[in-house]
Design a protein around this motif. Sequence first.
Motif, short mmCIF file in Angstrom:
data_model
loop_
_atom_site.label_atom_id
_atom_site.label_comp_id
_atom_site.label_asym_id
_atom_site.label_seq_id
_atom_site.Cartn_x
_atom_site.Cartn_y
_atom_site.Cartn_z
N VAL A 32 36.81 59.95 16.53
CA VAL A 32 36.90 59.83 17.98
C VAL A 32 38.37 59.80 18.41
O VAL A 32 38.76 60.43 19.40
CB VAL A 32 36.15 58.57 18.48
N VAL A 50 31.22 59.94 25.02
CA VAL A 50 30.55 59.57 23.77
C VAL A 50 29.34 58.69 24.08
O VAL A 50 28.24 58.92 23.57
CB VAL A 50 31.52 58.85 22.80
N ARG A 54 25.58 59.96 23.41
CA ARG A 54 24.85 59.14 22.43
C ARG A 54 23.55 58.63 23.04
O ARG A 54 22.49 58.68 22.39
CB ARG A 54 25.75 57.98 22.03
N ILE A 59 24.46 63.30 20.23
CA ILE A 59 25.43 63.11 19.16
C ILE A 59 25.05 61.87 18.35
O ILE A 59 24.36 60.98 18.84
CB ILE A 59 26.89 62.96 19.66
N GLU A 60 25.51 61.86 17.12
CA GLU A 60 25.43 60.67 16.28
C GLU A 60 26.81 60.03 16.30
O GLU A 60 27.82 60.73 16.42
CB GLU A 60 25.06 61.05 14.85
N TYR A 61 26.86 58.72 16.15
CA TYR A 61 28.12 57.97 16.21
C TYR A 61 28.19 57.03 15.03
O TYR A 61 27.23 56.32 14.75
CB TYR A 61 28.18 57.19 17.52
N SER A 67 33.50 58.04 14.23
CA SER A 67 33.43 59.49 14.32
C SER A 67 32.11 59.89 14.97
O SER A 67 31.21 59.05 15.13
CB SER A 67 33.55 60.12 12.94
N VAL A 68 32.01 61.15 15.35
CA VAL A 68 30.81 61.65 16.03
C VAL A 68 30.41 62.98 15.43
O VAL A 68 31.22 63.69 14.83
CB VAL A 68 31.03 61.80 17.55
#
Length: 87
Positions: A32, A50, A54, A59-61, A67-68
């Motif tokens: 990120v 983000v 999310r 997206i995955e976080y 990180s994404v």
Amino acid sequence: MDGVNLSEGERKLLRCLLAFYREIGPGAAPAVKGLDDETGLERWEVSEAVAGLRAKGLIEYWELQPSVRLTPEGLRVALRLPEEGGE
């Protein structure tokens, strides 16, 4: 775009993550930190984007780095985005 309402920041972040996906592959998970430079957004705008992406499951976080990464649905949405400036 199939009912997915995105802010300008979310669209910019999706485009950026799609570029990472195309360059690196499906495992691309950029940190990120630094995405503000890549997207042209302020850090607080990246944080908001983000959080929004999310919450939408696009997206995955990972908090460890943080990180994404695009989810499969996020990839589908990103591929349907109009080109930058063509909106």
